[in-house]
Design a protein around this motif. Structure first.
Motif, short mmCIF file in Angstrom:
data_model
loop_
_atom_site.label_atom_id
_atom_site.label_comp_id
_atom_site.label_asym_id
_atom_site.label_seq_id
_atom_site.Cartn_x
_atom_site.Cartn_y
_atom_site.Cartn_z
N LEU A 148 1.07 -15.11 -2.87
CA LEU A 148 2.23 -14.58 -3.61
C LEU A 148 2.14 -13.15 -3.88
O LEU A 148 2.56 -12.16 -4.67
CB LEU A 148 2.94 -15.42 -4.29
CG LEU A 148 2.97 -16.72 -4.26
CD1 LEU A 148 3.35 -17.77 -5.34
CD2 LEU A 148 3.85 -16.55 -3.57
N SER A 149 0.32 -12.33 -4.26
CA SER A 149 0.00 -11.84 -4.46
C SER A 149 -0.10 -10.19 -3.99
O SER A 149 -0.87 -9.47 -3.78
CB SER A 149 -0.91 -11.49 -5.85
OG SER A 149 -2.18 -11.69 -5.16
N ARG A 150 -0.26 -10.79 -2.15
CA ARG A 150 -0.39 -9.21 -1.16
C ARG A 150 -0.16 -8.73 -0.97
O ARG A 150 1.40 -8.77 -1.59
CB ARG A 150 -0.33 -10.18 0.21
CG ARG A 150 -1.56 -11.81 0.36
CD ARG A 150 -1.26 -11.98 1.90
NE ARG A 150 -2.26 -13.46 1.74
CZ ARG A 150 -2.10 -14.02 2.27
NH1 ARG A 150 -1.24 -14.50 2.58
NH2 ARG A 150 -2.85 -15.07 2.89
N PRO A 151 -0.33 -7.80 -1.31
CA PRO A 151 1.12 -6.43 -0.70
C PRO A 151 1.71 -6.54 0.45
O PRO A 151 1.74 -6.80 1.35
CB PRO A 151 -0.04 -5.26 -0.09
CG PRO A 151 -1.48 -6.01 0.36
CD PRO A 151 -1.31 -7.27 -0.52
N LYS A 152 2.86 -6.30 -0.24
CA LYS A 152 4.24 -6.36 1.21
C LYS A 152 4.33 -5.10 2.39
O LYS A 152 3.28 -4.02 1.74
CB LYS A 152 5.53 -5.94 0.11
CG LYS A 152 5.63 -6.65 -1.31
CD LYS A 152 7.21 -7.03 -1.03
CE LYS A 152 7.61 -7.62 -2.36
NZ LYS A 152 7.30 -9.21 -2.48
N LYS A 153 4.89 -5.83 3.09
CA LYS A 153 4.21 -4.93 4.37
C LYS A 153 5.85 -4.12 4.47
O LYS A 153 6.39 -4.22 3.78
CB LYS A 153 5.09 -5.70 5.88
CG LYS A 153 3.80 -6.86 6.02
CD LYS A 153 4.44 -7.64 6.76
CE LYS A 153 3.47 -8.75 7.42
NZ LYS A 153 3.73 -9.73 9.02
N ARG A 154 4.78 -2.81 4.44
CA ARG A 154 5.08 -1.40 4.87
C ARG A 154 6.70 -1.32 5.85
O ARG A 154 6.20 -1.71 6.72
CB ARG A 154 4.73 -0.20 5.17
CG ARG A 154 3.64 0.11 3.53
CD ARG A 154 2.71 1.38 3.97
NE ARG A 154 2.47 1.50 5.46
CZ ARG A 154 1.53 2.83 5.46
NH1 ARG A 154 1.71 3.84 5.14
NH2 ARG A 154 0.40 2.65 6.87
N SER A 155 7.98 -0.52 5.38
CA SER A 155 8.63 -0.47 6.57
C SER A 155 8.16 0.14 8.02
O SER A 155 7.04 1.49 7.86
CB SER A 155 10.22 -0.07 5.99
OG SER A 155 9.67 1.52 5.44
N PHE A 156 8.95 -0.06 9.06
CA PHE A 156 9.12 1.46 9.86
C PHE A 156 8.70 2.83 9.64
O PHE A 156 8.06 3.57 9.46
CB PHE A 156 9.40 0.88 11.27
CG PHE A 156 9.35 1.73 12.31
CD1 PHE A 156 8.08 1.20 12.57
CD2 PHE A 156 10.18 2.33 12.72
CE1 PHE A 156 7.73 2.07 14.53
CE2 PHE A 156 9.99 3.38 13.84
CZ PHE A 156 8.06 3.15 14.80
N THR A 157 9.79 2.92 9.17
CA THR A 157 9.98 4.03 8.24
C THR A 157 9.71 5.12 7.35
O THR A 157 8.60 5.82 7.65
CB THR A 157 11.95 4.17 7.52
OG1 THR A 157 12.55 3.40 7.35
CG2 THR A 157 11.71 5.89 6.97
N GLU A 158 8.42 3.43 6.50
CA GLU A 158 7.34 4.24 5.36
C GLU A 158 6.11 4.50 6.25
O GLU A 158 5.32 5.16 5.59
CB GLU A 158 6.97 3.05 5.13
CG GLU A 158 7.99 3.12 3.53
CD GLU A 158 7.96 0.98 2.91
OE1 GLU A 158 8.81 1.74 1.54
OE2 GLU A 158 7.66 0.63 3.04
N VAL A 159 5.65 4.06 7.78
CA VAL A 159 4.25 4.33 8.39
C VAL A 159 4.26 5.38 8.67
O VAL A 159 3.73 6.39 8.91
CB VAL A 159 4.23 3.09 9.46
CG1 VAL A 159 3.56 3.05 10.33
CG2 VAL A 159 4.18 1.38 8.52
#
Length: 78
Positions: A40-51
């Motif tokens: 539950l503490s893994r970093p959230k995946k970045r959105s395509f826009t953020e990448v």
């Protein structure tokens, strides 16, 4: 601190938890807490826009334009 009760677990899953806990030198309860914390503490995946926004500026758009060598489109599937 809150408590969590998990019902209806398959016995083989509980046994695997006990074995993993023993391999790590801790109780099954401590192992369960560690597994939950990691999951539950893994970093959230970045959105395509953020990448896309994080990509460096490496040139002008014209540098990447497609150039046709003839007026006819190439025949790929003959």
């Amino acid at each position: 601190m809150a408590n969590l009760l998990v019902r209806g677990l398959d016995e083989s899953l509980v046994q695997s938890l006990r074995e993993q806990a023993a391999a790590h030198g801790r109780s099954a309860e401590a192992e369960h807490r560690e597994i939950l914390a990691q999951a539950l503490s893994r970093p959230k995946k970045r959105s395509f826009t953020e990448v896309l926004a994080s990509m460096p500026n490496v040139g002008e758009d014209a540098d990447f334009e497609r150039v046709q060598s003839s007026s006819e489109a190439p025949r790929v599937f003959d």
